[in-house]
Every structure is written in structure tokens, then in C-alpha cells.
Design a protein around this motif. Structure first.
Motif, PDB file in Angstrom:
ATOM      1  N   ASP A  65     -22.330 -53.151 -18.416  1.00 40.37           N
ATOM      2  CA  ASP A  65     -22.721 -53.564 -17.065  1.00 40.37           C
ATOM      3  C   ASP A  65     -23.273 -52.427 -16.214  1.00 40.37           C
ATOM      4  N   ILE A  66     -23.251 -51.210 -16.717  1.00 40.68           N
ATOM      5  CA  ILE A  66     -23.718 -50.084 -15.917  1.00 40.68           C
ATOM      6  C   ILE A  66     -25.066 -49.582 -16.431  1.00 40.68           C
ATOM      7  N   ALA A  67     -25.805 -48.927 -15.531  1.00 39.76           N
ATOM      8  CA  ALA A  67     -27.044 -48.228 -15.913  1.00 39.76           C
ATOM      9  C   ALA A  67     -26.806 -46.741 -15.703  1.00 39.76           C
ATOM     10  N   TYR A  68     -26.932 -45.968 -16.762  1.00 43.71           N
ATOM     11  CA  TYR A  68     -26.678 -44.535 -16.684  1.00 43.71           C
ATOM     12  C   TYR A  68     -27.797 -43.825 -15.923  1.00 43.71           C
ATOM     13  N   GLU A  69     -27.407 -42.867 -15.088  1.00 42.84           N
ATOM     14  CA  GLU A  69     -28.336 -41.955 -14.431  1.00 42.84           C
ATOM     15  C   GLU A  69     -28.148 -40.569 -15.048  1.00 42.84           C
ATOM     16  N   ILE A  70     -29.025 -39.604 -14.718  1.00 44.66           N
ATOM     17  CA  ILE A  70     -28.752 -38.247 -15.186  1.00 44.66           C
ATOM     18  C   ILE A  70     -27.440 -37.806 -14.538  1.00 44.66           C
ATOM     19  N   PRO A  71     -26.575 -37.093 -15.268  1.00 47.92           N
ATOM     20  CA  PRO A  71     -25.209 -36.851 -14.788  1.00 47.92           C
ATOM     21  C   PRO A  71     -25.115 -36.103 -13.465  1.00 47.92           C
ATOM     22  N   ILE A  72     -25.915 -35.048 -13.290  1.00 43.73           N
ATOM     23  CA  ILE A  72     -25.896 -34.281 -12.042  1.00 43.73           C
ATOM     24  C   ILE A  72     -27.114 -34.688 -11.213  1.00 43.73           C
ATOM     25  N   PRO A  73     -26.911 -35.422 -10.134  1.00 43.69           N
ATOM     26  CA  PRO A  73     -28.064 -35.811  -9.322  1.00 43.69           C
ATOM     27  C   PRO A  73     -28.589 -34.627  -8.521  1.00 43.69           C
ATOM     28  N   SER A  74     -29.897 -34.479  -8.511  1.00 40.91           N
ATOM     29  CA  SER A  74     -30.565 -33.435  -7.717  1.00 40.91           C
ATOM     30  C   SER A  74     -29.971 -32.042  -7.918  1.00 40.91           C
ATOM     31  N   PRO A  75     -29.896 -31.560  -9.157  1.00 47.68           N
ATOM     32  CA  PRO A  75     -29.433 -30.177  -9.352  1.00 47.68           C
ATOM     33  C   PRO A  75     -30.403 -29.201  -8.701  1.00 47.68           C
ATOM     34  N   GLU A  76     -29.877 -28.067  -8.234  1.00 52.92           N
ATOM     35  CA  GLU A  76     -30.772 -27.073  -7.641  1.00 52.92           C
ATOM     36  C   GLU A  76     -31.788 -26.565  -8.657  1.00 52.92           C
ATOM     37  N   LYS A  77     -31.329 -26.373  -9.892  1.00 51.57           N
ATOM     38  CA  LYS A  77     -32.204 -25.832 -10.930  1.00 51.57           C
ATOM     39  C   LYS A  77     -31.976 -26.549 -12.258  1.00 51.57           C
ATOM     40  N   ILE A  78     -33.078 -26.832 -12.950  1.00 46.73           N
ATOM     41  CA  ILE A  78     -33.029 -27.228 -14.360  1.00 46.73           C
ATOM     42  C   ILE A  78     -33.872 -26.199 -15.102  1.00 46.73           C
ATOM     43  N   ILE A  79     -33.199 -25.340 -15.854  1.00 51.49           N
ATOM     44  CA  ILE A  79     -33.860 -24.241 -16.558  1.00 51.49           C
ATOM     45  C   ILE A  79     -33.804 -24.525 -18.057  1.00 51.49           C
ATOM     46  N   CYS A  80     -34.957 -24.484 -18.705  1.00 50.74           N
ATOM     47  CA  CYS A  80     -35.049 -24.808 -20.124  1.00 50.74           C
ATOM     48  C   CYS A  80     -35.391 -23.568 -20.940  1.00 50.74           C
ATOM     49  N   VAL A  81     -34.771 -23.462 -22.105  1.00 54.22           N
ATOM     50  CA  VAL A  81     -35.001 -22.352 -23.018  1.00 54.22           C
ATOM     51  C   VAL A  81     -35.909 -22.831 -24.146  1.00 54.22           C
ATOM     52  N   GLY A  82     -36.977 -22.074 -24.412  1.00 55.73           N
ATOM     53  CA  GLY A  82     -37.869 -22.404 -25.521  1.00 55.73           C
ATOM     54  C   GLY A  82     -37.621 -21.499 -26.721  1.00 55.73           C
ATOM     55  N   VAL A  83     -37.945 -21.994 -27.912  1.00 55.70           N
ATOM     56  CA  VAL A  83     -37.910 -21.209 -29.156  1.00 55.70           C
ATOM     57  C   VAL A  83     -36.555 -20.499 -29.313  1.00 55.70           C
ATOM     58  N   ASN A  84     -35.498 -21.283 -29.498  1.00 53.16           N
ATOM     59  CA  ASN A  84     -34.161 -20.696 -29.573  1.00 53.16           C
ATOM     60  C   ASN A  84     -33.456 -20.960 -30.899  1.00 53.16           C
ATOM     61  N   GLN A  96     -44.625 -12.905 -35.987  1.00 56.51           N
ATOM     62  CA  GLN A  96     -43.793 -12.131 -35.071  1.00 56.51           C
ATOM     63  C   GLN A  96     -42.319 -12.446 -35.281  1.00 56.51           C
ATOM     64  N   ALA A  97     -41.505 -11.426 -35.133  1.00 53.50           N
ATOM     65  CA  ALA A  97     -40.054 -11.618 -35.174  1.00 53.50           C
ATOM     66  C   ALA A  97     -39.617 -12.382 -33.935  1.00 53.50           C
ATOM     67  N   ALA A  98     -38.373 -12.851 -33.962  1.00 50.52           N
ATOM     68  CA  ALA A  98     -37.834 -13.537 -32.788  1.00 50.52           C
ATOM     69  C   ALA A  98     -37.909 -12.615 -31.574  1.00 50.52           C
ATOM     70  N   PRO A  99     -38.268 -13.157 -30.407  1.00 51.69           N
ATOM     71  CA  PRO A  99     -38.379 -12.320 -29.216  1.00 51.69           C
ATOM     72  C   PRO A  99     -37.033 -11.748 -28.800  1.00 51.69           C
ATOM     73  N   SER A 100     -37.084 -10.651 -28.061  1.00 54.59           N
ATOM     74  CA  SER A 100     -35.832 -10.016 -27.623  1.00 54.59           C
ATOM     75  C   SER A 100     -35.235 -10.676 -26.391  1.00 54.59           C
ATOM     76  N   ASN A 101     -36.039 -11.482 -25.698  1.00 48.47           N
ATOM     77  CA  ASN A 101     -35.558 -12.220 -24.528  1.00 48.47           C
ATOM     78  C   ASN A 101     -35.983 -13.678 -24.633  1.00 48.47           C
ATOM     79  N   PRO A 102     -35.211 -14.586 -24.049  1.00 46.62           N
ATOM     80  CA  PRO A 102     -35.553 -16.005 -24.154  1.00 46.62           C
ATOM     81  C   PRO A 102     -36.795 -16.375 -23.350  1.00 46.62           C
ATOM     82  N   SER A 103     -37.554 -17.329 -23.879  1.00 49.50           N
ATOM     83  CA  SER A 103     -38.652 -17.942 -23.136  1.00 49.50           C
ATOM     84  C   SER A 103     -38.063 -19.034 -22.246  1.00 49.50           C
TER      85      SER A 103
END
Length: 291
Positions: A65-84, A96-103
Motif C-alpha cells: 500500500d505504500i510508494a517508496y521515496e528516496i530515503p533521505i529527502p532533499s539531502p544537502e549533497k549527493i556525491i558519486c564516486v566513479g571507477v572504483n 593506465q593504473a588505477a588513479p591515486s584519488n577517486p573520480s
């Protein structure tokens, strides 16, 4: 299943939060007016308390009977990590080798829907792709957080399908923002699982399926950048605050890497599953058609 699954959901036209249990969905927001959303619950450090409290209440709603929303409404930041993941780095075939810092890149909240709501393929491109990922939610604010202290800043875990419009991530010389932020192209959920200790995240098995076919499969123990490192690195340049969402990277096997590429289309069903967290499921529709 235990009561340790806290979701944001809509029922009867009103958005609430509560625990998803075997007996049904318990509306905990009705008992805690001091915390309007799960974001305030996280900020108060009360997530685990609410999960335990749910055992004392009867269910208010059936799960269907419920419709799920994203768990945290209006977070200040959504930060995504690439190539991990190691195999993702090898996909680039640049020697190239794996980078030394995250993308890193940023997503906006309205680019995500909740569990069970279809992803939307926009008319500008057919190249809608999937990326299954583990999510961490920050519970304790911090800047320049040491790796040794990083796990103390995690409140909860969740899942993400970090849906991407592939040709739009290559529209410009050095950014991916456009292709990562089309409205309603990704999903987060179904719920938050309170974080307990390092063993909980040490080697999570993460799997993505499309129409029942396994497309992605790996373990967090193989990540190039650990949860500790990600929090340390991100908090160096920005203050992390309660409710911030960090999407930690996807394994190899997205549709773009097939020859020829295999894009998502209306009617497809994508499932992102991780042991100890749950299963995030979404269909696909074309924008403006609902099908």
C-alpha cells in the motif's frame, strides 16, 4: 527480516517514514513529530533507536500500500564516486593504473526516484544505462576526517541504481554532469539500514540484474577506494553533514560495455541487490508516455 529497515514512503497523499518489517510497515513518523523526515532522525543520531523501537508497534500499512521515496529527502549533497572497482578501471583500455584519488561528480535529488517507481527514459537519447552501487549516508558532520575515524561518521547504508544517459556524459570536454542528472533516471532505496560496524561493509556482495540476467557482480572488499578513504578524501574539500549521500561506485558490466551496447528500454526491470542491505527494483518507461 528484522525491523532495521527504515524507509521514506507516501501513502494517502502524505509522505511519512517508518520501518518495513515482516508484519507490515510501521509509521514511526506519527510518533516523532520532532523529526519531520529521516534526515532529522539521522542528524539526531536516532536511526538505530527507531529501528529497535519498531518492534513495539503494530503495522500501520501493508507493504503493497505504500510508494517508496528516496530515503533521505532533499539531502544537502549527493556525491558519486566513479571507477572504483579494478575491472571498471580496465574497461577504459587506456593502459593506465588505477588513479591515486577517486573520480567524483555530483547528482541532484530530483534525478532519483524510489524503489518500485520506474526510471524515465528522456526523449533526447535512447542511451539510458544502469549502474548498481552501495550507498553510505553520513550521520556525523566533519571536515578533514581521518581515515581512522571515518566509519564513525556513517549512519546508514542503502542502494543506488545510478542511471546514466551515456551520450550526454560526453557532450563536453571534461565533465559528466549532464548525463548524470536527467530527471528520474536513477533510483535510491528501498530503505536505510543502520550502520553498525566495519564487518557490515567489509565485503558486501553487490549484484545488478536486468530482466533477471546478472549484468554486474562484485564485492566491496575489492573497491579501489575504501569507504574510509572516500570519506577522508571528500571531507578534505567539503564539510560532510548528516544526511549527505555518497554513492560509492559500480562494478563492470554496464550496458555501455556490451558490443554493441545494450541500453535500457521501456518494460525492462533492473534489480540492484546487496547482502545485508536489500533489493532495489525499478522498471523503465518513456518520458510522457508512462509506458
Amino acid at each position: 527480516m528484522s525491523a532495521g529497515r527504515l524507509a521514506t514512503f507516501t501513502v494517502g497523499g502524505k509522505t511519512r517514514y517508518g520501518a518495513v518489517t515482516d508484519k507490515g510497515v510501521i509509521d514511526l513518523s506519527a510518533h516523532h513529530a520532532q523529526w519531520p523526515t529521516l534526515r532529522e532522525v539521522v542528524e539526531a543520531g536516532a536511526l538505530r533507536r527507531l529501528a529497535e523501537e519498531a518492534d513495539a508497534f503494530a503495522a500501520d500499512f501493508a507493504a503493497e500500500d505504500i510508494a517508496y521515496e528516496i530515503p533521505i529527502p532533499s539531502p544537502e549533497k549527493i556525491i558519486c564516486v566513479g571507477v572504483n572497482y579494478p575491472d571498471r578501471n580496465e574497461e577504459y583500455k587506456d593502459g593506465q593504473a588505477a588513479p591515486s584519488n577517486p573520480s567524483l561528480f555530483i547528482r541532484f535529488p530530483r534525478s532519483f526516484v524510489g524503489h518500485g517507481t520506474p526510471l524515465v527514459r528522456p526523449p533526447e537519447s535512447p542511451q539510458l544505462d544502469y549502474e548498481g552501487e552501495v550507498v553510505i549516508v553520513i550521520g556525523k558532520a566533519g571536515r578533514r576526517i581521518a581515515e581512522a575515524d571515518a566509519l564513525g561518521h556513517i549512519a546508514a547504508l542503502s542502494l543506488c541504481n545510478e542511471g546514466t544517459i551515456r551520450d550526454w556524459v560526453r557532450h563536453a570536454k571534461f565533465n559528466v554532469t549532464q548525463g548524470k542528472n536527467f530527471d528520474r533516471t536513477g533510483s535510491i532505496g528501498p530503505w536505510l539500514v543502520p550502520f553498525t560496524d566495519e564487518a557490515q561493509i567489509a565485503n558486501i556482495a553487490l549484484t545488478t540484474r536486468v530482466n533477471g540476467e546478472v549484468r554486474q557482480q562484485d564485492r566491496t572488499g575489492r573497491m579501489i577506494f575504501s569507504f574510509r578513504k572516500i570519506i577522508n578524501y571528500v571531507s578534505t574539500f567539503t564539510t560532510l553533514v548528516p544526511g549527505d549521500v555518497i554513492v560509492t561506485g559500480t562494478p563492470t558490466g554496464a550496458g555501455a560495455r556490451f558490443d554493441p551496447p545494450v541500453w535500457l528500454k521501456p518494460g525492462d526491470v533492473i534489480e540492484v541487490e546487496a547482502d545485508g542491505i536489500g533489493l532495489l527494483r525499478n522498471g523503465v518507461v518513456d518520458e510522457g508516455t508512462g509506458r
